[in-house]
Design a protein around this motif. Structure first.
Motif, PDB file in Angstrom:
ATOM      1  N   LEU A   1      36.289  12.705   1.693  1.00  0.00           N
ATOM      2  CA  LEU A   1      35.097  12.441   2.711  1.00  0.00           C
ATOM      3  C   LEU A   1      33.757  12.503   2.397  1.00  0.00           C
TER       4      LEU A   1
ATOM      5  N   ARG B   1      29.321   6.756   5.399  1.00  0.00           N
ATOM      6  CA  ARG B   1      30.697   7.054   5.106  1.00  0.00           C
ATOM      7  C   ARG B   1      31.851   6.784   6.043  1.00  0.00           C
TER       8      ARG B   1
ATOM      9  N   ASN C   1      34.283   7.768   7.221  1.00  0.00           N
ATOM     10  CA  ASN C   1      35.073   8.995   8.085  1.00  0.00           C
ATOM     11  C   ASN C   1      35.276   8.774   9.548  1.00  0.00           C
TER      12      ASN C   1
ATOM     13  N   GLU D   1      33.133  15.049  10.981  1.00  0.00           N
ATOM     14  CA  GLU D   1      32.830  14.445   9.501  1.00  0.00           C
ATOM     15  C   GLU D   1      31.736  13.877   9.602  1.00  0.00           C
TER      16      GLU D   1
ATOM     17  N   ARG E   1      28.885  10.960   9.026  1.00  0.00           N
ATOM     18  CA  ARG E   1      28.755   9.478   8.928  1.00  0.00           C
ATOM     19  C   ARG E   1      27.752   8.810   8.166  1.00  0.00           C
TER      20      ARG E   1
ATOM     21  N   ASP F   1      34.806   4.971  10.794  1.00  0.00           N
ATOM     22  CA  ASP F   1      35.095   3.999  10.023  1.00  0.00           C
ATOM     23  C   ASP F   1      33.915   3.237   9.677  1.00  0.00           C
TER      24      ASP F   1
END
Length: 315
Positions: free
Chosen positions: A40, A65, A67, A72, A74, A100
């Motif tokens: 992560l 990121r 994720n 999670e 970002r 994503d």
């Protein structure tokens, strides 16, 4: 040239011949600084903060990121200082979370404004301020996006007339070349407004030379129009081993009709400025540049998290 130096063909072949480390084996830091742990904590895109000081080992940056989970991170703010461990702040995202995020660049002339792009080709105009991330308008599809394509790169460039242009690429994979595209763009409060794509060229790299190579894992456009691109191999195993390289991929210019023109280099003319073999086990997915050609590489090393490394172009 980058500090690593342009590598002659014979030397490059010898350098690449080393056997990769076993998955999960420790690798030397080589001035890499960790900015995230585990799967992560990778860096999938990065942009330097406009107006912030930049020097050797000194930069402020925003990273995305890739994720997808509800809780999670970002986006993260990075404070990088010589001789100190990076200060990393995960930033809350106001609104519906994207999945994503794979690329990021700063909007020229608008401090705190960025365009973030997902692996599926959706572009978000985000504002980073007061420790939060807010979205202006809704996500906008990159022109010519196809569902089967994967995207990992995006760059913004403002020319001498004050016009802004966007450059992005599909990743490509092994024998499938990447496709690099360019158009004009306006960044308003309802999201980015892309013009007609006036340049589109295929691109592939000589290294990494594995079937799983992503020919373009990120790209940025320097002030003079030079297009810098990173490539990376990902065997699909979270422990690697990974390999990466950074290239002078070509040039972006603007013609008399104020249209973007791309001239990317053919594969046989490409020589890497920076190379990280399977011994290094680094998967570069983010690159950023400052005036004076100070460079920062960012990695998504899966199980080994994310790291950044300073380099210099032009020394």
């Amino acid at each position: 040239m980058i500090r690593n130096a342009v590598i002659a063909s014979a030397a490059l072949c010898a350098f690449l011949a080393g056997a990769p480390p076993a998955a999960g084996a420790p690798v030397p830091s080589d001035d890499w600084q960790r900015i995230g742990s585990g799967v992560l904590g990778g860096v999938s895109g990065m942009a330097l903060v406009e107006g912030a000081p930049v020097g050797e080992g000194l930069a402020d940056a925003v990273a995305v990121r890739d994720n997808s989970g509800d809780h999670e991170s970002r986006v993260a703010a990075l404070r990088l200082r010589p001789g100190r461990a990076p200060a990393v702040t995960e930033l809350p995202w106001l609104g519906v979370l994207p999945a994503d995020l794979e690329a990021l660049d700063a909007v020229p002339g608008r401090a705190g404004h960025y365009i973030a792009v997902t692996g599926g080709g959706d572009a978000y105009h985000i504002v980073v301020a007061d420790g939060w991330v807010t979205v202006r308008g809704g996500p906008v599809a990159l022109p010519g996006r196809h569902d089967e394509d994967g995207y990992g790169s995006f760059a913004l460039h403002r020319d001498g007339s004050g016009r802004t242009f966007a450059v992005w690429a599909t990743r490509g994979s092994g024998p499938r070349e990447a496709v690099v595209s360019a158009s004009s763009v306006r960044v308003g409060d309802r999201g980015p407004e892309f013009g007609t794509v006036t340049a589109r060229q295929v691109f592939s790299v000589p290294f990494p030379n594995e079937d799983e190579v992503r020919h373009v894992s990120d790209l940025k456009v320097l002030a003079d129009g030079t297009v810098m691109a990173s490539s990376a191999s990902d065997p699909g195993a979270d422990g690697g081993p990974f390999a990466s390289a950074v290239y002078d991929a070509g040039r972006l210019t603007v013609n008399a009709a104020h249209d973007a023109v791309l001239r990317v280099k053919p594969r046989n003319d490409l020589v890497p400025f920076a190379v990280f073999t399977k011994r290094d086990n680094r998967k570069i997915e983010a690159i950023a540049f400052a005036p004076g050609r100070q460079a920062v590489w960012g990695t998504d090393d899966e199980n080994d998290g994310g790291s950044v490394k300073f380099d210099a172009v032009g020394r």
